[in-house]
Design a protein around this motif. Structure first.
Motif, PDB file in Angstrom:
ATOM      1  N   VAL A   1       1.675  -9.984  -9.025  1.00  0.00           N
ATOM      2  CA  VAL A   1       0.407  -9.099  -9.639  1.00  0.00           C
ATOM      3  C   VAL A   1      -0.178  -9.687  -9.742  1.00  0.00           C
ATOM      4  O   VAL A   1      -1.785  -9.624  -9.888  1.00  0.00           O
ATOM      5  CB  VAL A   1       0.971  -8.365 -10.571  1.00  0.00           C
ATOM      6  CG1 VAL A   1       0.143  -6.961 -11.211  1.00  0.00           C
ATOM      7  CG2 VAL A   1       2.482  -7.427 -10.448  1.00  0.00           C
ATOM      8  N   LEU A   2      -0.017 -11.419 -10.094  1.00  0.00           N
ATOM      9  CA  LEU A   2      -1.530 -12.232 -10.592  1.00  0.00           C
ATOM     10  C   LEU A   2      -1.415 -13.538  -9.959  1.00  0.00           C
ATOM     11  O   LEU A   2      -2.476 -13.299  -9.689  1.00  0.00           O
ATOM     12  CB  LEU A   2      -0.916 -12.856 -12.011  1.00  0.00           C
ATOM     13  CG  LEU A   2      -0.905 -11.885 -13.304  1.00  0.00           C
ATOM     14  CD1 LEU A   2      -0.616 -12.486 -14.560  1.00  0.00           C
ATOM     15  CD2 LEU A   2      -2.035 -11.326 -13.389  1.00  0.00           C
ATOM     16  N   GLY A   3      -0.584 -13.703  -9.237  1.00  0.00           N
ATOM     17  CA  GLY A   3      -0.714 -14.822  -8.191  1.00  0.00           C
ATOM     18  C   GLY A   3      -1.525 -15.043  -6.928  1.00  0.00           C
ATOM     19  O   GLY A   3      -2.052 -15.459  -6.353  1.00  0.00           O
TER      20      GLY A   3
ATOM     21  N   GLY B   1      -9.933  -6.430  -4.602  1.00  0.00           N
ATOM     22  CA  GLY B   1      -9.402  -5.319  -3.801  1.00  0.00           C
ATOM     23  C   GLY B   1      -8.014  -6.102  -3.015  1.00  0.00           C
ATOM     24  O   GLY B   1      -6.498  -5.758  -3.410  1.00  0.00           O
ATOM     25  N   VAL B   2      -8.089  -6.590  -1.965  1.00  0.00           N
ATOM     26  CA  VAL B   2      -7.461  -6.370  -1.008  1.00  0.00           C
ATOM     27  C   VAL B   2      -6.502  -7.580  -1.567  1.00  0.00           C
ATOM     28  O   VAL B   2      -5.067  -8.190  -1.193  1.00  0.00           O
ATOM     29  CB  VAL B   2      -8.511  -7.669   0.087  1.00  0.00           C
ATOM     30  CG1 VAL B   2      -7.143  -8.242   1.265  1.00  0.00           C
ATOM     31  CG2 VAL B   2      -8.805  -6.256   0.759  1.00  0.00           C
ATOM     32  N   GLY B   3      -6.459  -8.796  -2.408  1.00  0.00           N
ATOM     33  CA  GLY B   3      -6.052 -10.169  -2.777  1.00  0.00           C
ATOM     34  C   GLY B   3      -4.857  -9.137  -3.708  1.00  0.00           C
ATOM     35  O   GLY B   3      -3.694  -9.907  -3.888  1.00  0.00           O
ATOM     36  N   LEU B   4      -4.907  -7.578  -4.410  1.00  0.00           N
ATOM     37  CA  LEU B   4      -4.317  -7.124  -5.073  1.00  0.00           C
ATOM     38  C   LEU B   4      -3.460  -6.419  -4.080  1.00  0.00           C
ATOM     39  O   LEU B   4      -2.299  -6.648  -4.654  1.00  0.00           O
ATOM     40  CB  LEU B   4      -4.737  -6.197  -5.771  1.00  0.00           C
ATOM     41  CG  LEU B   4      -6.088  -6.802  -7.312  1.00  0.00           C
ATOM     42  CD1 LEU B   4      -6.819  -5.670  -8.278  1.00  0.00           C
ATOM     43  CD2 LEU B   4      -4.495  -7.090  -8.561  1.00  0.00           C
ATOM     44  N   LEU B   5      -3.405  -6.160  -2.806  1.00  0.00           N
ATOM     45  CA  LEU B   5      -3.402  -4.953  -2.734  1.00  0.00           C
ATOM     46  C   LEU B   5      -2.099  -6.004  -1.116  1.00  0.00           C
ATOM     47  O   LEU B   5      -0.817  -5.695  -1.242  1.00  0.00           O
ATOM     48  CB  LEU B   5      -3.813  -4.170  -0.847  1.00  0.00           C
ATOM     49  CG  LEU B   5      -3.405  -2.857  -0.524  1.00  0.00           C
ATOM     50  CD1 LEU B   5      -3.166  -2.370  -0.965  1.00  0.00           C
ATOM     51  CD2 LEU B   5      -4.817  -2.747   0.578  1.00  0.00           C
ATOM     52  N   ALA B   6      -2.640  -7.185  -1.566  1.00  0.00           N
ATOM     53  CA  ALA B   6      -1.275  -8.307  -0.732  1.00  0.00           C
ATOM     54  C   ALA B   6      -0.524  -8.626  -1.848  1.00  0.00           C
ATOM     55  O   ALA B   6       0.323  -9.644  -1.611  1.00  0.00           O
ATOM     56  CB  ALA B   6      -2.104  -9.364  -0.539  1.00  0.00           C
ATOM     57  N   GLY B   7      -0.590  -8.340  -2.942  1.00  0.00           N
ATOM     58  CA  GLY B   7       0.717  -8.665  -3.712  1.00  0.00           C
ATOM     59  C   GLY B   7       1.530  -7.492  -3.938  1.00  0.00           C
ATOM     60  O   GLY B   7       2.560  -7.241  -4.091  1.00  0.00           O
ATOM     61  N   ILE B   8       1.756  -6.342  -3.165  1.00  0.00           N
ATOM     62  CA  ILE B   8       3.046  -5.807  -2.351  1.00  0.00           C
ATOM     63  C   ILE B   8       3.407  -6.441  -1.663  1.00  0.00           C
ATOM     64  O   ILE B   8       3.613  -6.425  -0.549  1.00  0.00           O
ATOM     65  CB  ILE B   8       2.407  -4.321  -2.102  1.00  0.00           C
ATOM     66  CG1 ILE B   8       1.260  -3.667  -2.984  1.00  0.00           C
ATOM     67  CG2 ILE B   8       3.334  -3.367  -1.255  1.00  0.00           C
ATOM     68  CD1 ILE B   8       0.599  -2.508  -2.224  1.00  0.00           C
TER      69      ILE B   8
ATOM     70  N   ILE C   1      10.072  -7.092  -7.162  1.00  0.00           N
ATOM     71  CA  ILE C   1       9.580  -6.422  -6.301  1.00  0.00           C
ATOM     72  C   ILE C   1       8.965  -5.535  -6.243  1.00  0.00           C
ATOM     73  O   ILE C   1       7.816  -4.616  -6.250  1.00  0.00           O
ATOM     74  CB  ILE C   1      10.574  -6.866  -4.653  1.00  0.00           C
ATOM     75  CG1 ILE C   1      10.516  -8.405  -4.798  1.00  0.00           C
ATOM     76  CG2 ILE C   1       9.432  -6.286  -4.153  1.00  0.00           C
ATOM     77  CD1 ILE C   1      11.516  -8.967  -3.850  1.00  0.00           C
ATOM     78  N   MET C   2       9.933  -4.213  -6.421  1.00  0.00           N
ATOM     79  CA  MET C   2       9.680  -2.569  -6.485  1.00  0.00           C
ATOM     80  C   MET C   2       8.795  -2.726  -7.754  1.00  0.00           C
ATOM     81  O   MET C   2       7.646  -1.885  -7.578  1.00  0.00           O
ATOM     82  CB  MET C   2      11.070  -1.606  -6.794  1.00  0.00           C
ATOM     83  CG  MET C   2      11.521  -1.906  -5.429  1.00  0.00           C
ATOM     84  SD  MET C   2      13.175  -1.641  -5.678  1.00  0.00           S
ATOM     85  CE  MET C   2      14.411  -1.808  -6.484  1.00  0.00           C
ATOM     86  N   VAL C   3       8.623  -2.960  -8.591  1.00  0.00           N
ATOM     87  CA  VAL C   3       7.835  -2.505  -9.680  1.00  0.00           C
ATOM     88  C   VAL C   3       7.060  -3.680  -9.881  1.00  0.00           C
ATOM     89  O   VAL C   3       5.376  -3.335  -9.975  1.00  0.00           O
ATOM     90  CB  VAL C   3       8.549  -3.500 -11.073  1.00  0.00           C
ATOM     91  CG1 VAL C   3       7.558  -3.099 -12.419  1.00  0.00           C
ATOM     92  CG2 VAL C   3       9.830  -2.684 -11.574  1.00  0.00           C
ATOM     93  N   ALA C   4       6.641  -5.018  -9.381  1.00  0.00           N
ATOM     94  CA  ALA C   4       5.331  -5.235  -8.926  1.00  0.00           C
ATOM     95  C   ALA C   4       4.527  -4.866  -7.430  1.00  0.00           C
ATOM     96  O   ALA C   4       3.384  -4.270  -8.107  1.00  0.00           O
ATOM     97  CB  ALA C   4       5.811  -6.768  -8.807  1.00  0.00           C
TER      98      ALA C   4
ATOM     99  N   SER D   1       0.187  -1.787  -5.929  1.00  0.00           N
ATOM    100  CA  SER D   1      -0.159  -1.018  -5.408  1.00  0.00           C
ATOM    101  C   SER D   1      -1.893   0.097  -6.379  1.00  0.00           C
ATOM    102  O   SER D   1      -2.331   0.125  -5.415  1.00  0.00           O
ATOM    103  CB  SER D   1       0.536   0.216  -4.939  1.00  0.00           C
ATOM    104  OG  SER D   1       1.690   0.411  -5.431  1.00  0.00           O
ATOM    105  N   LEU D   2      -1.254   0.420  -7.023  1.00  0.00           N
ATOM    106  CA  LEU D   2      -2.160   0.887  -8.137  1.00  0.00           C
ATOM    107  C   LEU D   2      -3.079   0.509  -8.567  1.00  0.00           C
ATOM    108  O   LEU D   2      -4.630   1.417  -8.651  1.00  0.00           O
ATOM    109  CB  LEU D   2      -0.707   1.181  -9.325  1.00  0.00           C
ATOM    110  CG  LEU D   2       0.037   2.439  -9.598  1.00  0.00           C
ATOM    111  CD1 LEU D   2       0.703   2.730 -10.505  1.00  0.00           C
ATOM    112  CD2 LEU D   2      -0.575   3.809  -8.492  1.00  0.00           C
ATOM    113  N   LEU D   3      -2.911  -0.706  -8.933  1.00  0.00           N
ATOM    114  CA  LEU D   3      -4.316  -1.563  -8.957  1.00  0.00           C
ATOM    115  C   LEU D   3      -5.338  -1.815  -8.075  1.00  0.00           C
ATOM    116  O   LEU D   3      -6.618  -1.865  -8.229  1.00  0.00           O
ATOM    117  CB  LEU D   3      -4.122  -2.660 -10.077  1.00  0.00           C
ATOM    118  CG  LEU D   3      -3.408  -2.555 -10.846  1.00  0.00           C
ATOM    119  CD1 LEU D   3      -2.578  -4.681 -11.194  1.00  0.00           C
ATOM    120  CD2 LEU D   3      -3.661  -2.497 -12.346  1.00  0.00           C
TER     121      LEU D   3
END
Length: 443
Positions: A326-328, A359-366, A393-396, A401-403
């Motif tokens: 989520v952060l990294g 936004g794409v960086g957050l998306l890459a956290g999936i 993994i599922m929580v992150a 995805s929400l962020l």
């Protein structure tokens, strides 16, 4: 901007955007199937009938003499997931031959972002668990981006986002998967048997020769690949599995031997591009069967009630994985691109803004499919840290995805307003004007 400044990623042509948007539409269905399978597994694994789920997952079958007597879960992780990696390999080769990775100026930004987006989450995880050396084996869990899940979310929330942003995400995710494949091959392979590995290499060569020499026939004959190439591919997979190297690597190796057309001037013509033919034929198998089945057997974690959930959330593995994804991921991607623009002449395309990249960086956290696979490889069988990592993994992935959706929906609304305010095809040639002239708009 100086004349020698490199602008990247460059504004893609209409053919390239047509291909990518078509891919995104298909992936949205696969992403929903993936999520549905994971939810079904979690519900069943925590229901009164949970014993039946784990009994089904642990049923063993296959050929013991060929080292292929595996559990259902292992067949899904080692076998079915090879189909997914085959498609990843096809996409990566096509990007290298005819897409964004064929030119330095368009490849350098997403490639740098991908490497930084792997390094920073790994460092965050290590920083969280460094007091317990036995947990360091999970450092690679938060490094992977789930390409199917990520592009599915982008397809749902980003109908009007600029073409370079879509190309950026797809290229980043493909390179990210390639790095994850290399990590699995290098760091999660212990004992290697050289004879089966040598046979695997020979079979991959045979596969490639047949694919090249018979590409016209395979393109015309839908059943040809199933009858001729599939048995060779399965044999190569079996020998790689026997060698001790994770068998999903076979999918990428085989994909790299498939011929790819070097021109994209005719996006509607599929007949001479065998890689595109294979992707078109095998993607439903991957998105509709292979990946959902893997997710179903990999995501089933017994939480053990409220106390078990609290224990899992307090595990340093859980904290490290969630923080890494989520952060990294967004931090690494943004830092990588920013450092690149500071120390080189590379500049972002004016169509992209830093908020778009965030936004794409957050998306890459999936990190779902590949992260779940690495979680199973990181800790000894039966370790509670494996289940904790899967929960993380599922929580992150849900949080990311929400962020990402919150950010990209706002940006998508802005780009939609811009699109409605301009002439789409003023010259009536059937190609939007935005793809026929340099873009330098203030967004």
């Amino acid at each position: 901007m100086s004349p020698d400044t490199v602008r990247a990623p460059s504004w893609p042509g209409y053919a390239e955007v047509h291909r990518v948007t078509t891919l995104l539409r298909r992936e949205s269905v696969g992403g929903m199937l993936l999520v549905s399978a994971a939810i079904a597994a979690i519900v069943w694994a925590n229901s009164p009938a949970s014993d039946a789920y784990f009994a089904l997952r642990d049923v063993r079958f296959g050929f013991a003499s060929w080292h292929l007597e595996l559990s259902v879960g292992a067949w899904a992780a080692d076998g079915l997931l090879a189909v997914f990696f085959f498609l990843v390999g096809l996409e990566l080769k096509r990007e290298m031959v005819a897409g964004s990775l064929r030119r330095f100026d368009t490849a350098i930004v997403p490639v740098t972002a991908a490497f930084a987006g792997v390094a920073v989450p790994a460092l965050i995880y290590v920083a969280v668990v460094h007091t317990q050396p036995s947990l360091l084996a999970g450092w690679a869990i938060p490094t992977a981006t789930d390409i199917a899940f990520a592009v599915a979310v982008l397809a749902l929330v980003g109908s009007h986002l600029p073409g370079p942003l879509r190309i950026f995400l797809l290229t980043l995710a493909v390179v990210d998967d390639l790095i994850a494949i290399a990590i699995i091959a290098i760091f999660y392979t212990s004992d290697i048997s050289l004879l089966p590995l040598a046979v695997f290499i020979v079979l991959v060569g045979v596969y490639g020769v047949i694919a090249h020499r018979g590409r016209a026939w395979f393109a015309r004959t839908p059943w040809g690949a199933w009858v001729v190439l599939l048995p060779i591919g399965f044999a190569a997979w079996a020998f790689l599995h026997a060698s001790g190297v994770h068998a999903t690597i076979a999918g990428v190796a085989l994909a790299f031997t498939v011929p790819v057309a070097a021109s994209r001037r005719r996006p509607q013509t599929r007949g001479m591009d065998l890689a595109e033919q294979f992707e078109h034929r095998f993607r439903p198998l991957s998105a509709g069967i292979a990946v959902p089945i893997f997710a179903f057997f990999a995501a089933g974690v017994s939480v053990g009630g409220g106390d078990g959930l609290l224990r899992a959330l307090a595990d340093p593995v859980t904290i490290g994985v969630v923080a890494g994804l989520v952060l990294g991921k967004p931090l690494g991607i943004l830092l990588g691109v920013r450092l690149l623009t500071l120390v080189t002449r590379v500049r972002l395309d004016p169509a992209l803004k830093w908020i778009d990249l965030a936004g794409v960086g957050l998306l890459a956290g999936i990190g779902f499919t590949v992260s779940l696979l690495i979680a199973e490889l990181s800790f000894p069988a039966g370790s509670p840290h494996t289940d904790d990592a899967k929960i993380a993994i599922m929580v992150a992935s849900l949080v990311a995805s929400l962020l990402a959706s919150a950010v990209l929906l706002v940006r998508n609304r802005r780009y939609k307003q811009l699109a409605l305010a301009e002439e789409v095809d003023a010259d009536g040639d059937g190609v939007p004007d935005v793809y026929q002239q340099p873009v330098d708009r203030d967004r």
